[in-house]
Design an enzyme around this catalytic site. Structure first.
Site, PDB file in Angstrom:
ATOM      1  N   TYR A   1       0.573   0.938  14.948  1.00 15.92           N
ATOM      2  CA  TYR A   1      -0.206   0.341  13.793  1.00 15.92           C
ATOM      3  C   TYR A   1      -0.002   1.123  12.328  1.00 15.92           C
ATOM      4  O   TYR A   1       0.272   2.495  12.548  1.00 15.92           O
ATOM      5  CB  TYR A   1      -1.761   0.745  13.987  1.00 15.92           C
TER       6      TYR A   1
ATOM      7  N   ASP B   1       0.722  -0.984   0.141  1.00 19.42           N
ATOM      8  CA  ASP B   1       0.108  -0.075  -0.010  1.00 19.42           C
ATOM      9  C   ASP B   1       0.692   1.341  -0.026  1.00 19.42           C
ATOM     10  O   ASP B   1       1.646   1.461   1.020  1.00 19.42           O
ATOM     11  CB  ASP B   1      -0.872  -0.317   1.178  1.00 19.42           C
TER      12      ASP B   1
ATOM     13  N   LYS C   1      -3.098  -2.886   7.865  1.00 18.65           N
ATOM     14  CA  LYS C   1      -2.948  -4.536   8.139  1.00 18.65           C
ATOM     15  C   LYS C   1      -2.010  -5.077   7.008  1.00 18.65           C
ATOM     16  O   LYS C   1      -1.715  -4.147   6.147  1.00 18.65           O
ATOM     17  CB  LYS C   1      -4.401  -5.099   7.853  1.00 18.65           C
TER      18      LYS C   1
END
Ligand code: F6R
Ligand code: MG
Ligand code: MG
Length: 368
Positions: free
Chosen positions: A231, A11, A234
């Site tokens: 974080y 990403d 994912k």
């Protein structure tokens, strides 16, 4: 001919939130693949996207973990990141967790699955790509497709597969180095189930056929959670699965995906939802999800790829998409209570720890 298949995915920014890469990013990625083929690094290559991740599916003759191939992917992601930044896209460079490339994309953010093999006379395979989920999303479908006669009728009907398969399983919570265990089905069936029941901790890395010793499947095993300590999205894993003849058929490999099994991912990487099998190049939408998986079928000869067949673009899967939506809405109706949200140690936003600390100070212990 011996060919290496490398699928590397990241990403590097997306339009409208965490939804999809821009057309300009995809055009740059395709341009890079053409360059790679022209200068002889790649035999062939394709660019696809699944949600906000761009995936390079590449063939070459340099073997797995090749620094030039990994650098090619890394540099390509740096270029798509630059475009994302210039367009004001969200999460530009999200999965590039290190400043400088150091020989291999593993441990640096992008997901990768690679396999080298001698081409069979006919060589069909599937590239699975997931978004808004961790690598454990493959535990259920890869175990069932190879090890269970409910899905793999070949285990009963095709003598080649009678001897079962060998699974290499990684403990993704161990961060010092790769920590793996290798087990054979059917003999270690219950032991392997004991590990795979916890897909956030133990994930399938590869599947080898016992009879021939041929590798049938490989999956990416990175956990961004463990690389960066905070974080950063994912993992959104990829897997390559060879099919037919001595391996399960393409349909048998797809069969377990009809469950639309629950997995951890979705919004803020912290919710349990049903995995939706989607068409190639699908975007992310409802609740930053749902967790999606795409499946591209190819054949390869002398390293040259055929066009891909979009294996979830068939009316049967429309019904499964509806079922997945219903299952997701059912658990979403429970909001943040109990199993609908991730358990404490899997919550991807560490802010909750600060909140709990603050609340902890407000508790009083009653005198007996
Ligand atoms: C899921 C994901 C998103 C973000 C969410 C908030 O993998 O990336 O659900 O977690 O959109 O993003 P930030 O915190 O960047 O605003
Ligand atoms: Mg993202
Ligand atoms: Mg993603």
């Amino acid at each position: 001919m011996k060919v290496t298949l490398s699928v590397i995915k990241a990403d590097t920014g997306s339009v409208g939130g965490h939804n999809t890469p821009s057309q300009a990013m995809l055009a740059k990625a395709r341009e890079r693949v053409e360059e790679g083929i022209r200068n002889g690094l790649l035999t062939d290559g394709r660019v696809t996207f699944t949600g906000d991740d761009i995936a390079f599916t590449m063939t070459h003759t340099r073997g797995v973990d090749n620094a030039d191939i990994h650098k090619f992917a890394w540099d390509s992601f740096v270029e798509t990141t630059n475009i994302a930044k210039s367009q004001g896209l969200y999460g530009a460079g999200q999965d590039l967790l290190k400043d400088a490339f150091s020989g291999n994309v593993r441990g640096m953010g992008p997901g990768s699955a690679e396999i080298e093999f001698e081409e069979r006379p006919a060589e069909p395979f599937i590239v699975f790509a997931g978004d808004k989920c961790g690598p454990g999303v493959f535990n259920y479908p890869l175990f069932e497709a190879f090890a269970s006669p409910y899905h793999n009728a070949g285990l009963l009907l095709a003598p080649d597969m009678n001897a079962g398969f060998t699974y290499t399983v990684m403990d993704v919570n161990y961060t010092e180095a790769d920590k793996v265990v290798t087990m054979k089905v059917p003999v270690d069936y219950y032991d392997i189930c004991t590990l795979l029941r916890d897909p956030n901790h133990y994930v399938i890395e590869s599947v080898v056929e016992n009879n021939s010793g041929l590798t049938a499947a490989v999956a990416s095993t990175s956990r961004l959670h463990n690389i960066s300590g905070k974080y950063v999205g994912k993992d959104d894993p990829v897997a390559i699965v060879r099919t037919q003849k001595q391996f399960p058929s393409t349909g048998e490999i797809l069969s377990p995906w009809a469950l639309a099994h629950y997995t951890l991912g979705d919004n803020r990487g912290s919710h349990h939802v049903a995995v939706m099998p989607v068409k190639q190049n699908s975007i992310i939408s409802y609740f930053d999800g749902p967790t999606i998986i795409s499946a591209a079928g190819y054949c390869v000869r002398d390293g040259k790829l055929t066009e891909s067949v979009d294996l979830f673009d068939q009316p049967f899967w429309d019904y499964i998409r509806e079922k997945a939506s219903k299952k997701t809405l059912e658990i979403r109706a429970q909001g943040f209570y109990g199993p609908s949200m991730a358990p404490m140690d899997e919550l991807e936003y560490t802010g909750v720890m600060e909140n709990l600390k603050r609340l902890g100070e407000k508790f009083i212990v009653r005198k007996k």
